[in-house]
Structure formats: structure tokens, C-alpha cells
Design a protein around this motif. Sequence first.
Motif, PDB file in Angstrom:
ATOM      1  N   SER A   1      29.669 -30.703  10.825  1.00 37.78           N
ATOM      2  CA  SER A   1      29.134 -30.140   9.587  1.00 37.78           C
ATOM      3  C   SER A   1      27.596 -30.175   9.622  1.00 37.78           C
ATOM      4  O   SER A   1      26.930 -29.236   9.198  1.00 37.78           O
ATOM      5  CB  SER A   1      29.665 -30.968   8.417  1.00 37.78           C
ATOM      6  OG  SER A   1      29.044 -30.559   7.250  1.00 37.78           O
ATOM      7  N   MET A   2      27.057 -31.250  10.184  1.00 37.43           N
ATOM      8  CA  MET A   2      25.609 -31.432  10.262  1.00 37.43           C
ATOM      9  C   MET A   2      24.945 -30.321  11.079  1.00 37.43           C
ATOM     10  O   MET A   2      23.846 -29.880  10.773  1.00 37.43           O
ATOM     11  CB  MET A   2      25.359 -32.790  10.940  1.00 37.43           C
ATOM     12  CG  MET A   2      23.954 -33.264  10.979  1.00 37.43           C
ATOM     13  SD  MET A   2      23.944 -35.009  11.473  1.00 37.43           S
ATOM     14  CE  MET A   2      24.567 -34.942  13.137  1.00 37.43           C
ATOM     15  N   VAL A   3      25.637 -29.861  12.130  1.00 37.39           N
ATOM     16  CA  VAL A   3      25.061 -28.769  12.952  1.00 37.39           C
ATOM     17  C   VAL A   3      25.674 -27.411  12.584  1.00 37.39           C
ATOM     18  O   VAL A   3      25.605 -26.456  13.342  1.00 37.39           O
ATOM     19  CB  VAL A   3      25.220 -29.046  14.471  1.00 37.39           C
ATOM     20  CG1 VAL A   3      24.438 -30.277  14.873  1.00 37.39           C
ATOM     21  CG2 VAL A   3      26.685 -29.156  14.881  1.00 37.39           C
ATOM     22  N   ARG A   4      26.311 -27.359  11.391  1.00 39.21           N
ATOM     23  CA  ARG A   4      26.860 -26.111  10.839  1.00 39.21           C
ATOM     24  C   ARG A   4      27.912 -25.481  11.747  1.00 39.21           C
ATOM     25  O   ARG A   4      27.883 -24.298  12.028  1.00 39.21           O
ATOM     26  CB  ARG A   4      25.728 -25.128  10.535  1.00 39.21           C
ATOM     27  CG  ARG A   4      24.757 -25.688   9.478  1.00 39.21           C
ATOM     28  CD  ARG A   4      23.717 -24.728   9.055  1.00 39.21           C
ATOM     29  NE  ARG A   4      23.022 -24.283  10.248  1.00 39.21           N
ATOM     30  CZ  ARG A   4      22.815 -23.027  10.604  1.00 39.21           C
ATOM     31  NH1 ARG A   4      23.177 -22.133   9.924  1.00 39.21           N
ATOM     32  NH2 ARG A   4      22.212 -22.664  11.692  1.00 39.21           N
ATOM     33  N   LEU A   5      28.840 -26.305  12.227  1.00 46.27           N
ATOM     34  CA  LEU A   5      29.942 -25.777  13.041  1.00 46.27           C
ATOM     35  C   LEU A   5      31.298 -26.174  12.458  1.00 46.27           C
ATOM     36  O   LEU A   5      32.274 -26.340  13.187  1.00 46.27           O
ATOM     37  CB  LEU A   5      29.825 -26.286  14.495  1.00 46.27           C
ATOM     38  CG  LEU A   5      28.733 -25.622  15.356  1.00 46.27           C
ATOM     39  CD1 LEU A   5      28.676 -26.276  16.729  1.00 46.27           C
ATOM     40  CD2 LEU A   5      28.972 -24.121  15.525  1.00 46.27           C
ATOM     41  N   ASP A   6      31.368 -26.321  11.130  1.00 50.77           N
ATOM     42  CA  ASP A   6      32.685 -26.553  10.498  1.00 50.77           C
ATOM     43  C   ASP A   6      33.582 -25.377  10.891  1.00 50.77           C
ATOM     44  O   ASP A   6      33.123 -24.240  10.922  1.00 50.77           O
ATOM     45  CB  ASP A   6      32.569 -26.530   8.963  1.00 50.77           C
ATOM     46  CG  ASP A   6      31.554 -27.532   8.457  1.00 50.77           C
ATOM     47  OD1 ASP A   6      31.896 -28.706   8.359  1.00 50.77           O
ATOM     48  OD2 ASP A   6      30.399 -27.111   8.195  1.00 50.77           O
ATOM     49  N   GLY A   7      34.817 -25.649  11.191  1.00 49.95           N
ATOM     50  CA  GLY A   7      35.725 -24.543  11.509  1.00 49.95           C
ATOM     51  C   GLY A   7      35.725 -24.191  12.997  1.00 49.95           C
ATOM     52  O   GLY A   7      36.481 -23.324  13.427  1.00 49.95           O
ATOM     53  N   PHE A   8      34.903 -24.865  13.803  1.00 50.47           N
ATOM     54  CA  PHE A   8      34.876 -24.581  15.245  1.00 50.47           C
ATOM     55  C   PHE A   8      35.543 -25.693  16.055  1.00 50.47           C
ATOM     56  O   PHE A   8      35.540 -25.653  17.284  1.00 50.47           O
ATOM     57  CB  PHE A   8      33.424 -24.433  15.730  1.00 50.47           C
ATOM     58  CG  PHE A   8      32.782 -23.139  15.315  1.00 50.47           C
ATOM     59  CD1 PHE A   8      32.671 -22.087  16.215  1.00 50.47           C
ATOM     60  CD2 PHE A   8      32.281 -22.965  14.023  1.00 50.47           C
ATOM     61  CE1 PHE A   8      32.078 -20.887  15.835  1.00 50.47           C
ATOM     62  CE2 PHE A   8      31.695 -21.764  13.644  1.00 50.47           C
ATOM     63  CZ  PHE A   8      31.589 -20.726  14.556  1.00 50.47           C
ATOM     64  N   ALA A   9      36.137 -26.695  15.360  1.00 51.09           N
ATOM     65  CA  ALA A   9      36.612 -27.905  16.036  1.00 51.09           C
ATOM     66  C   ALA A   9      37.586 -27.625  17.178  1.00 51.09           C
ATOM     67  O   ALA A   9      37.559 -28.301  18.210  1.00 51.09           O
ATOM     68  CB  ALA A   9      37.258 -28.845  15.018  1.00 51.09           C
ATOM     69  N   ASP A  10      38.456 -26.612  17.021  1.00 51.78           N
ATOM     70  CA  ASP A  10      39.517 -26.398  18.013  1.00 51.78           C
ATOM     71  C   ASP A  10      39.154 -25.390  19.096  1.00 51.78           C
ATOM     72  O   ASP A  10      39.969 -25.094  19.974  1.00 51.78           O
ATOM     73  CB  ASP A  10      40.809 -25.955  17.303  1.00 51.78           C
ATOM     74  CG  ASP A  10      41.304 -27.061  16.376  1.00 51.78           C
ATOM     75  OD1 ASP A  10      41.087 -28.241  16.723  1.00 51.78           O
ATOM     76  OD2 ASP A  10      41.867 -26.743  15.314  1.00 51.78           O
ATOM     77  N   ARG A  11      37.944 -24.848  19.042  1.00 53.25           N
ATOM     78  CA  ARG A  11      37.564 -23.886  20.091  1.00 53.25           C
ATOM     79  C   ARG A  11      37.153 -24.611  21.359  1.00 53.25           C
ATOM     80  O   ARG A  11      36.787 -25.781  21.337  1.00 53.25           O
ATOM     81  CB  ARG A  11      36.402 -23.030  19.611  1.00 53.25           C
ATOM     82  CG  ARG A  11      36.799 -22.216  18.398  1.00 53.25           C
ATOM     83  CD  ARG A  11      36.023 -20.954  18.299  1.00 53.25           C
ATOM     84  NE  ARG A  11      36.222 -20.373  16.975  1.00 53.25           N
ATOM     85  CZ  ARG A  11      35.503 -19.394  16.493  1.00 53.25           C
ATOM     86  NH1 ARG A  11      34.526 -18.877  17.214  1.00 53.25           N
ATOM     87  NH2 ARG A  11      35.756 -18.912  15.293  1.00 53.25           N
ATOM     88  N   ARG A  12      37.157 -23.848  22.460  1.00 53.82           N
ATOM     89  CA  ARG A  12      36.648 -24.380  23.744  1.00 53.82           C
ATOM     90  C   ARG A  12      35.204 -23.910  23.900  1.00 53.82           C
ATOM     91  O   ARG A  12      34.819 -22.865  23.349  1.00 53.82           O
ATOM     92  CB  ARG A  12      37.465 -23.813  24.911  1.00 53.82           C
ATOM     93  CG  ARG A  12      38.942 -23.993  24.754  1.00 53.82           C
ATOM     94  CD  ARG A  12      39.469 -25.068  25.671  1.00 53.82           C
ATOM     95  NE  ARG A  12      40.817 -25.438  25.244  1.00 53.82           N
ATOM     96  CZ  ARG A  12      41.409 -26.567  25.581  1.00 53.82           C
ATOM     97  NH1 ARG A  12      40.779 -27.438  26.338  1.00 53.82           N
ATOM     98  NH2 ARG A  12      42.611 -26.833  25.165  1.00 53.82           N
TER      99      ARG A  12
END
Length: 370
Positions: free
Chosen positions: A128-139
Motif C-alpha cells: 500500500s505504501m508504494v501504491r501497489l494494492d491489488g498487485f499482490a498475486d502478480r509475477r
Amino acid sequence: MMQHHDPADAMVSFRNVRKSYDGRHLVVKDLNLDIRRGEFLTMLGPSGSGKTTTLMMLAGFEAASGGEIVLAGQRIDHVPPYRRDIGMVFQNYALFPHLTVAQNVAFPLKVRRQPKAEVEARVAAALSMVRLDGFADRRPSQLSGGQQQRVALARALVFEPKLVLMDEPLGALDKQLRENMQYEIKQLHERLGVTMVYVTHDQSEALTMSDRVAVFEDGVIQQLATPRDLYERPQNAFVARFIGENNRLPGRVQAVEGGTCRVEVNGACLRATTVGALRAGERVILSLRPERVALAPAPGSLPNMASGRVLELIYVGDHLRVHLRVFEEDGFIVKLANTAGLPDIRIDDEIAVGWSADDCLVLSQSASEH
């Protein structure tokens, strides 16, 4: 920024640190440097100047050939890298391609055997701090370069290290993205208050991001100062040339009068600001920023006046670059801000230029320039 500080407040201290790869040639020479707790310090210099080697000794990937390195009051010369409590971000991201974004960010916590629930909470907070919420499951392969670099940043910050080291982390990104990331990293630093040490050869990046900058050349810190001091008051000709653009006029000191001196340049007597100890008769370089030169000033309005012949005009959008021949030197540049009413100048015009003594520095030539 405080100028006086207690060395006990240093997060990192290098004491007489040397590094040689062959036992003869020193790539880092007797380095003494205190990095303050919570500051953003950039090591800036051309390739081969010793900045990256210094960072690698701090990280523990290179061993110092002499001297001591202290982190948070403890000597770390013989502590292995993974026990130094340092976050690292490299230019090539170094993400694990077979792991998801979340697994990449969780890696430092797993190594430290943190409980599963805490790992999940910390990874979510870091993304969340680096604005990547929602990217957790990507490679990593499904992300752009800028997103990959933000994952690397989250991974370096997730275990709340005392210190974060970055080696040319934005080198592979295009200009627009690079500038956005500079701003993001600076914002993160201000929010988290973690000590950051950043290595780059890009001087505008160093000026934009840092609290202080250490300018390296030939294994030595040539100057350690705030971005503003480096630009306005470089300590020698190397720093002046490396930081920003400047006009360099070779001359000879006629007389030193306290903070200013008179310098003879090709028969003309110029007034300039003294930097360091100078003697009459010494050969020096006058350093003058192109944006501080006035074109066609009123006669006698400035202490330094000269006549120049226009060689080239280059329109750069926000400013006009005028190349002139001044004092028999061809490379003299004036930058005119593109405000209303740019003067009508043509190639081969003879035109007066002028500047103040405050904006013109007298620098002794550094050893590398003799």
C-alpha cells in the motif's frame, strides 16, 4: 539543516576506510564520513570514483582493506550482509521471477522467521505504501519497470531496517518515470524517517532528492554539502564542473582582498568571490553559471563586463542558450529564461555580457586537472 551535529547521532560512520583490489591502487582512500540518523545522503560521482565500492562496503558485499565502518554504534566490518539490518535496492530490481509480488516482499520477513499473520499484515502495508494494492498475486514479468522497482522498494522497507541503501535504482527507467520515482522515494523518506544512502552519477537526481550530497572523485570525497551549497559554492573546479553547467575562464590571481579577489583573464581585470586559500600569482579557474550572466546589461551596471561574439543560438523551450566567444574562449554560454520579450540576437552579433562578483567563484584547479 543543522550544521553542527554530534557524531554520536551518526547512523553510519566510516573511519579511515580504504579499499584496494590489487594491494597497490586505492579505489577508496582514507574515507571519513558520518551519515546522520534519518537523513537522505547521496553519493555522487562519475564511474570509477569510488561511490559504489563505498556503498558495497557498507552493505557487506565488499570487505574494506582498512579502517572501520560503524552502524548504529556497532562495528560491522566483520558482520555478514544478512545480519546488518540494511534494506537494499539495486538498479536491476533483483526480484525472484518465480515468486509473486507478495512473496517477493515477504521474503525478508520469512528469512527473519516472522509469524505468518504479521508477515501478511506487513506485506499489505508495504504494498500500500508504494501504491501497489491489488498487485499482490502478480509475477514480476507481468509488471512494468516502474512497478517492479516499487516492489523492490517495498521489499527493502518491509522489515523496517535501520538503513536503506540504493544503487542507481532508477537507472533503467525513462525520464518521465524516473522523475516520478524520485519524487515518490523522497516522499517515502520524509514519511518514514529512515536513513537512506543513495548512489547515482546523475547530478540533477542528487540535487533533487538529497539532504546532503557527497561528491566522489578518484576515491576521495571532494565535497560534502547540501544541494544548494554544492551548486552555489563548489569547493573546487571538479565539483563546479560536475554539478550543473558552468563557464570556466582560466586566469591568474592579481590580488586577494578578503572575500573577493581580482583576477586577470586575458588582459582584463575581473572581480570574483574567493573559495579556499589563494595567493597572488596563482593560476585559477573562474566558474560562472550560465543563468547568472546578463546579456547586454547597461554600461557600468555590473562589476564584470566583457564583449562577446555570438557563435550559436539554441532554443530549448524554457530557455534560450547563447554560445559566445568571450576573452578568446569559444565555450561561453548564457542561458536566457524564455519569458516575454527575448532580445533579438543574431549570429555574429557583438554583444556585451556582465555578471556580479558574487556569482563568479575563483577555484584552484584540483589535482586531477593539472
